[in-house]
Design a protein around this motif. Structure first.
Motif, PDB file in Angstrom:
ATOM      1  N   GLY A  13      -0.159   4.404  -4.488  1.00 47.67           N
ATOM      2  CA  GLY A  13      -0.458   3.048  -4.991  1.00 47.67           C
ATOM      3  C   GLY A  13      -0.659   2.905  -6.557  1.00 47.67           C
ATOM      4  O   GLY A  13      -1.106   1.804  -6.898  1.00 47.67           O
ATOM      5  N   ARG A  59      -1.000  -5.455 -11.286  1.00 43.13           N
ATOM      6  CA  ARG A  59      -0.575  -5.341  -9.864  1.00 43.13           C
ATOM      7  C   ARG A  59       0.770  -6.302  -9.728  1.00 43.13           C
ATOM      8  O   ARG A  59       0.596  -7.271 -10.423  1.00 43.13           O
ATOM      9  N   ARG A  94      -0.901  -0.831  -9.967  1.00 48.16           N
ATOM     10  CA  ARG A  94      -1.720  -0.534  -8.884  1.00 48.16           C
ATOM     11  C   ARG A  94      -1.829  -1.342  -8.063  1.00 48.16           C
ATOM     12  O   ARG A  94      -1.815  -2.590  -8.192  1.00 48.16           O
ATOM     13  N   GLU A  95      -2.038  -0.987  -6.759  1.00 46.28           N
ATOM     14  CA  GLU A  95      -2.312  -2.047  -5.538  1.00 46.28           C
ATOM     15  C   GLU A  95      -3.687  -2.731  -5.581  1.00 46.28           C
ATOM     16  O   GLU A  95      -4.833  -1.639  -5.564  1.00 46.28           O
ATOM     17  N   THR A  96      -4.008  -3.866  -5.969  1.00 51.91           N
ATOM     18  CA  THR A  96      -5.249  -4.484  -5.997  1.00 51.91           C
ATOM     19  C   THR A  96      -5.553  -5.580  -5.202  1.00 51.91           C
ATOM     20  O   THR A  96      -4.710  -6.693  -4.979  1.00 51.91           O
ATOM     21  N   LYS A  97      -6.317  -5.587  -4.140  1.00 53.77           N
ATOM     22  CA  LYS A  97      -6.614  -6.476  -3.109  1.00 53.77           C
ATOM     23  C   LYS A  97      -6.939  -7.921  -3.775  1.00 53.77           C
ATOM     24  O   LYS A  97      -7.712  -7.812  -4.984  1.00 53.77           O
TER      25      LYS A  97
END
Length: 280
Positions: A13, A59, A94-97
């Motif tokens: 990720g 992201r 990066r994957e960030t919610k």
């Protein structure tokens, strides 16, 4: 000794790239609204002389029709790089919610001390609403004491005119917390103007507020006998809470009273003792 290629491990990720600078759009939940021009000019000079030493964090954007990447951290660097004329910018992808986006932006600014008190208060309020959590739970999520969060959020109760002065740094958050002890918004605005005109210290504002509270009680002696005692206790508790930046409770029994001071950790207790007894 630098790590060899065999020793370096990829992180799921997370990736690094040189991205076109216009392929990125700002974080829609960025709590910071004010970017100091002198600081930006200094950063631009640094970028021209030595380049960008720390990559921004982005992201993949989920918003249709927008740029493919959304900023998570590093908006000052991204803005300065555009003004300098960079066509690309180093970025960690990066994957960030969604629920973590505001928290990450807030923490970056808090660690760099770059939010004014009203921006910080608004960010705390938004986090409480989005997480649907209590101030105690938020305290654990972001590493700030509950009392610090509570006292900062209280600044949102100031009249708009006073809020603007706090945001601009014309009056301090200490002045603002003292003003909150007044009940009338017009009185808050008048006293805030005196702070600006006369350069009043926080202690002076606290004394003026206490005097005004005493005068209001003296207007009606009968009411004073009935309610002055608990009102004064509440005033003293609020004043101590503001001075120590933590929760203070004052209770009164038949023969004696008790003052209870809340602290989050040993470091927080040391900070409080530094305010109570600086010489020690």
């Amino acid at each position: 000794m630098p790590a060899t290629a065999e020793e370096l491990k990829s992180i799921p990720g997370l990736s690094y790239a040189e991205l076109p600078i216009h392929s990125i759009h700002p974080n829609r939940k960025q709590p910071r609204q004010v970017f100091d021009e002198d600081d930006m000019a200094e950063l631009e000079h640094s970028l021209r002389e030595i380049g960008l030493l720390q990559p921004i964090v982005v992201r993949p954007s989920g918003e249709p029709g927008d740029a493919p990447y959304e900023l998570v951290m590093g908006e000052r660097r991204w803005r300065a790089a555009q003004r300098v004329g960079f066509e690309t910018i180093p970025a960690i992808i990066r994957e960030t919610k969604d629920e973590d986006l505001l928290r990450d932006a807030l923490l970056e600014n808090l660690h760099r001390s770059e939010l004014n008190p009203l921006e910080e208060a608004a960010a705390y309020q938004q986090l409480l609403q989005e997480f649907g959590c209590s101030q105690d739970e938020l305290s654990q999520k972001i590493g700030r004491s509950r009392s610090q969060i509570s006292n900062t959020i209280r600044l949102m109760k100031l009249p708009a005119l006073v809020q603007r002065r706090v945001a601009a740094g014309v009056i301090s958050s200490g002045h603002a917390r003292a003003l909150l002890s007044l009940e009338d918004p017009a009185e808050m605005e008048r006293l805030a103007q005196r702070v600006v005109n006369e350069g009043l210290s926080v202690r002076s504002v606290e004394e003026i507020v206490a005097l005004q509270a005493g005068l209001r009680l003296a207007d009606n002696k009968k009411q004073q006998k009935e309610v002055a005692r608990p009102e004064r206790l509440d005033y003293f508790a609020n004043a101590l809470s503001d001075r120590l930046d933590t929760q203070v409770k004052i209770t009164l029994g038949a023969k004696k009273g008790r003052v209870s001071i809340e602290f989050a950790s040993v470091d927080d207790l040391n900070r409080i003792m530094g305010v109570i007894a600086p010489s020690s």
